[in-house]
Design a protein around this motif. Structure first.
Motif, mmCIF file in Angstrom:
data_model
loop_
_atom_site.group_PDB
_atom_site.id
_atom_site.type_symbol
_atom_site.label_atom_id
_atom_site.label_comp_id
_atom_site.label_asym_id
_atom_site.label_seq_id
_atom_site.Cartn_x
_atom_site.Cartn_y
_atom_site.Cartn_z
ATOM 1 N N ASN A 26 -46.978 -92.361 -36.536
ATOM 2 C CA ASN A 26 -47.550 -92.741 -35.249
ATOM 3 C C ASN A 26 -48.355 -94.023 -35.413
ATOM 4 N N GLY A 27 -47.773 -95.153 -35.030
ATOM 5 C CA GLY A 27 -48.473 -96.426 -35.032
ATOM 6 C C GLY A 27 -48.400 -97.229 -36.316
ATOM 7 N N ALA A 28 -48.337 -96.596 -37.467
ATOM 8 C CA ALA A 28 -48.278 -97.317 -38.736
ATOM 9 C C ALA A 28 -46.915 -98.000 -38.879
ATOM 10 N N ILE A 29 -46.877 -99.064 -39.681
ATOM 11 C CA ILE A 29 -45.624 -99.789 -39.898
ATOM 12 C C ILE A 29 -45.307 -99.838 -41.383
ATOM 13 N N PHE A 30 -44.028 -99.938 -41.723
ATOM 14 C CA PHE A 30 -43.617 -100.015 -43.113
ATOM 15 C C PHE A 30 -43.997 -101.360 -43.704
ATOM 16 N N LYS A 42 -53.314 -100.014 -39.193
ATOM 17 C CA LYS A 42 -54.169 -101.065 -38.653
ATOM 18 C C LYS A 42 -55.422 -100.542 -37.957
ATOM 19 N N ASP A 43 -55.409 -99.316 -37.466
ATOM 20 C CA ASP A 43 -56.599 -98.787 -36.800
ATOM 21 C C ASP A 43 -56.591 -97.265 -36.847
ATOM 22 N N VAL A 44 -57.609 -96.649 -36.258
ATOM 23 C CA VAL A 44 -57.768 -95.195 -36.331
ATOM 24 C C VAL A 44 -56.704 -94.434 -35.548
ATOM 25 N N ASN A 45 -55.929 -95.117 -34.729
ATOM 26 C CA ASN A 45 -54.866 -94.468 -33.964
ATOM 27 C C ASN A 45 -53.547 -94.435 -34.717
ATOM 28 N N ASN A 46 -53.510 -94.946 -35.941
ATOM 29 C CA ASN A 46 -52.313 -94.907 -36.789
ATOM 30 C C ASN A 46 -52.428 -93.725 -37.733
ATOM 31 N N TYR A 47 -51.407 -92.893 -37.793
ATOM 32 C CA TYR A 47 -51.448 -91.724 -38.670
ATOM 33 C C TYR A 47 -50.034 -91.195 -38.893
ATOM 34 N N ILE A 48 -49.909 -90.241 -39.825
ATOM 35 C CA ILE A 48 -48.659 -89.521 -40.057
ATOM 36 C C ILE A 48 -48.915 -88.063 -39.718
#
Length: 75
Positions: A26-30, A42-48
């Protein structure tokens, strides 16, 4: 569970242990990592989301983190 991030795109992190504990990104990129690929948050809204709600025994999570370089002011 074992995630070594062989993927380079998509929104799923596949469990390479064979136990099918795949995660939804969710939101993170490879991004390229030290030895293989990884994810960039990049921020607190990025997670697995690993859906590990049914684990009843204790377990350990380990990861390698690379902090981005900031300017001299620490920003």
């Amino acid at each position: 569970c074992y995630w070594n991030f062989p993927e380079t795109s998509g929104n799923i992190v596949h469990d390479n242990s064979g136990n099918n504990y795949n995660g939804i990104i969710n939101g993170a990129i490879f991004a390229s990592g030290r030895n293989e690929n990884g994810l960039q948050f990049k921020d607190v809204n990025n997670y697995i989301d690993l859906h590990l709600n049914n684990i009843t025994s204790s377990w350990t999570f380990a990861c390698r983190i690379k902090k981005e370089k900031k300017d001299r002011k620490g920003y």
